[in-house]
Design a protein around this motif. Structure first.
Motif, PDB file in Angstrom:
ATOM      1  N   ARG A 157      42.518  56.291  36.513  1.00 38.43           N
ATOM      2  CA  ARG A 157      43.168  56.057  35.225  1.00 38.43           C
ATOM      3  C   ARG A 157      44.646  55.737  35.354  1.00 38.43           C
ATOM      4  NH1 ARG A 157      41.511  61.550  32.378  1.00 38.43           N
ATOM      5  NH2 ARG A 157      41.923  62.257  34.504  1.00 38.43           N
ATOM      6  N   THR A 158      45.177  55.772  36.612  1.00 37.27           N
ATOM      7  CA  THR A 158      46.608  55.547  36.791  1.00 37.27           C
ATOM      8  C   THR A 158      46.917  54.158  37.309  1.00 37.27           C
ATOM      9  OG1 THR A 158      46.491  56.482  39.027  1.00 37.27           O
ATOM     10  CG2 THR A 158      47.025  57.985  37.208  1.00 37.27           C
ATOM     11  N   PHE A 159      45.978  53.255  37.197  1.00 38.11           N
ATOM     12  CA  PHE A 159      46.147  51.910  37.753  1.00 38.11           C
ATOM     13  C   PHE A 159      47.432  51.252  37.266  1.00 38.11           C
ATOM     14  CE2 PHE A 159      45.130  47.894  39.438  1.00 38.11           C
ATOM     15  CZ  PHE A 159      45.304  46.933  38.447  1.00 38.11           C
ATOM     16  N   SER A 160      47.740  51.387  36.002  1.00 38.76           N
ATOM     17  CA  SER A 160      48.908  50.704  35.432  1.00 38.76           C
ATOM     18  C   SER A 160      50.233  51.275  35.937  1.00 38.76           C
ATOM     19  CB  SER A 160      48.862  50.773  33.910  1.00 38.76           C
ATOM     20  OG  SER A 160      48.909  52.121  33.491  1.00 38.76           O
ATOM     21  N   LEU A 161      50.196  52.379  36.672  1.00 34.13           N
ATOM     22  CA  LEU A 161      51.408  52.963  37.223  1.00 34.13           C
ATOM     23  C   LEU A 161      51.786  52.363  38.568  1.00 34.13           C
ATOM     24  CD1 LEU A 161      50.868  56.747  36.404  1.00 34.13           C
ATOM     25  CD2 LEU A 161      52.080  55.013  35.076  1.00 34.13           C
ATOM     26  N   TYR A 162      50.920  51.492  39.102  1.00 33.80           N
ATOM     27  CA  TYR A 162      51.130  50.944  40.433  1.00 33.80           C
ATOM     28  C   TYR A 162      51.432  49.461  40.397  1.00 33.80           C
ATOM     29  CZ  TYR A 162      49.258  55.253  42.373  1.00 33.80           C
ATOM     30  OH  TYR A 162      49.067  56.559  42.720  1.00 33.80           O
ATOM     31  N   GLY A 163      52.435  49.074  41.212  1.00 26.59           N
ATOM     32  CA  GLY A 163      52.572  47.670  41.505  1.00 26.59           C
ATOM     33  C   GLY A 163      51.473  47.281  42.483  1.00 26.59           C
ATOM     34  N   MET A 164      50.993  46.059  42.374  1.00 27.80           N
ATOM     35  CA  MET A 164      49.879  45.625  43.196  1.00 27.80           C
ATOM     36  C   MET A 164      50.292  44.457  44.082  1.00 27.80           C
ATOM     37  SD  MET A 164      47.551  47.737  42.343  1.00 27.80           S
ATOM     38  CE  MET A 164      46.180  46.985  43.212  1.00 27.80           C
ATOM     39  N   GLY A 165      49.673  44.398  45.236  1.00 21.69           N
ATOM     40  CA  GLY A 165      49.992  43.314  46.153  1.00 21.69           C
ATOM     41  C   GLY A 165      48.755  42.785  46.845  1.00 21.69           C
ATOM     42  N   ASP A 198      44.895  42.717  35.038  1.00 26.02           N
ATOM     43  CA  ASP A 198      44.385  43.106  33.730  1.00 26.02           C
ATOM     44  C   ASP A 198      44.333  44.627  33.732  1.00 26.02           C
ATOM     45  OD1 ASP A 198      42.815  43.807  31.516  1.00 26.02           O
ATOM     46  OD2 ASP A 198      41.635  41.976  31.642  1.00 26.02           O
ATOM     47  N   ASN A 199      45.293  45.248  33.064  1.00 27.34           N
ATOM     48  CA  ASN A 199      45.387  46.712  33.082  1.00 27.34           C
ATOM     49  C   ASN A 199      44.318  47.391  32.220  1.00 27.34           C
ATOM     50  OD1 ASN A 199      47.471  46.689  34.901  1.00 27.34           O
ATOM     51  ND2 ASN A 199      49.075  47.031  33.384  1.00 27.34           N
ATOM     52  N   VAL A 200      43.639  46.624  31.387  1.00 23.56           N
ATOM     53  CA  VAL A 200      42.531  47.188  30.611  1.00 23.56           C
ATOM     54  C   VAL A 200      41.285  47.278  31.485  1.00 23.56           C
ATOM     55  CG1 VAL A 200      41.007  46.846  28.647  1.00 23.56           C
ATOM     56  CG2 VAL A 200      43.461  46.371  28.425  1.00 23.56           C
ATOM     57  N   LYS A 201      41.060  46.242  32.256  1.00 26.84           N
ATOM     58  CA  LYS A 201      39.887  46.196  33.138  1.00 26.84           C
ATOM     59  C   LYS A 201      40.158  46.779  34.522  1.00 26.84           C
ATOM     60  CE  LYS A 201      37.904  42.076  30.956  1.00 26.84           C
ATOM     61  NZ  LYS A 201      37.460  40.674  31.171  1.00 26.84           N
ATOM     62  N   ASN A 202      41.402  47.174  34.784  1.00 28.63           N
ATOM     63  CA  ASN A 202      41.773  47.683  36.114  1.00 28.63           C
ATOM     64  C   ASN A 202      41.460  46.665  37.205  1.00 28.63           C
ATOM     65  OD1 ASN A 202      42.555  50.030  34.858  1.00 28.63           O
ATOM     66  ND2 ASN A 202      41.320  51.393  36.106  1.00 28.63           N
ATOM     67  N   MET A 203      41.911  45.445  36.984  1.00 29.60           N
ATOM     68  CA  MET A 203      41.629  44.368  37.925  1.00 29.60           C
ATOM     69  C   MET A 203      42.917  43.652  38.329  1.00 29.60           C
ATOM     70  SD  MET A 203      38.314  44.241  38.428  1.00 29.60           S
ATOM     71  CE  MET A 203      38.119  42.604  39.144  1.00 29.60           C
ATOM     72  N   VAL A 204      42.917  43.169  39.555  1.00 28.37           N
ATOM     73  CA  VAL A 204      43.966  42.294  40.055  1.00 28.37           C
ATOM     74  C   VAL A 204      43.293  41.044  40.617  1.00 28.37           C
ATOM     75  CG1 VAL A 204      45.901  42.026  41.646  1.00 28.37           C
ATOM     76  CG2 VAL A 204      45.416  44.243  40.654  1.00 28.37           C
TER      77      VAL A 204
END
Length: 124
Positions: free
Chosen positions: A27-35, A73-79
């Motif tokens: 549930r914390t996906f939106s707290l992370y920068g992604m690479g 997509d922070n709703v779908k937890n996807m990069v």
């Protein structure tokens, strides 16, 4: 804890496009920068692209700038990594990673979580 699973790799010809996906759990996906990183045989893992927590800022390696696009997509937890005009030198295993540090984060050791990787092979 974040678990990452990449998909979308494959074998394509030079000039083609591929879109890589990275599914994140937690549930914390939106707290992370992604690479996105990649590693070719015999070479070190290298930075490809990164995106901020909100998705409002993106960063690219010079070698892919103008050809690759990172999004989330922070709703779908996807990069995602949209790869266009692929070249033989883009051949590598591509990894998705999450970092708790503010972007841009270019060093792989500053990322906390990693996926298992997906192979991209571009034939010339």
């Amino acid at each position: 804890q974040v678990q990452l699973v990449e998909s979308g790799g494959g074998l394509v010809q030079a000039g083609a496009s591929l879109r890589l996906s990275c599914a994140a759990s937690g549930r914390t996906f939106s707290l992370y920068g992604m690479g996105w990183f990649r590693q070719a045989p015999g070479l070190e893992r290298e930075f490809v692209a990164a995106i901020s927590r909100s998705g409002g800022s993106t960063y690219y390696a010079d070698s892919v700038k103008g050809r690759f696009t990172i999004s989330r997509d922070n709703v779908k937890n996807m990069v995602y990594l949209q790869m266009n005009s692929l070249k033989a030198e883009d051949t590598a295993v591509y990894y998705c990673a999450a970092s708790g540090l503010p972007p841009p984060v270019y060093s792989d050791y500053k990322y906390d979580y990693w996926g298992q990787g997906t192979q991209v092979t571009v034939s010339s």
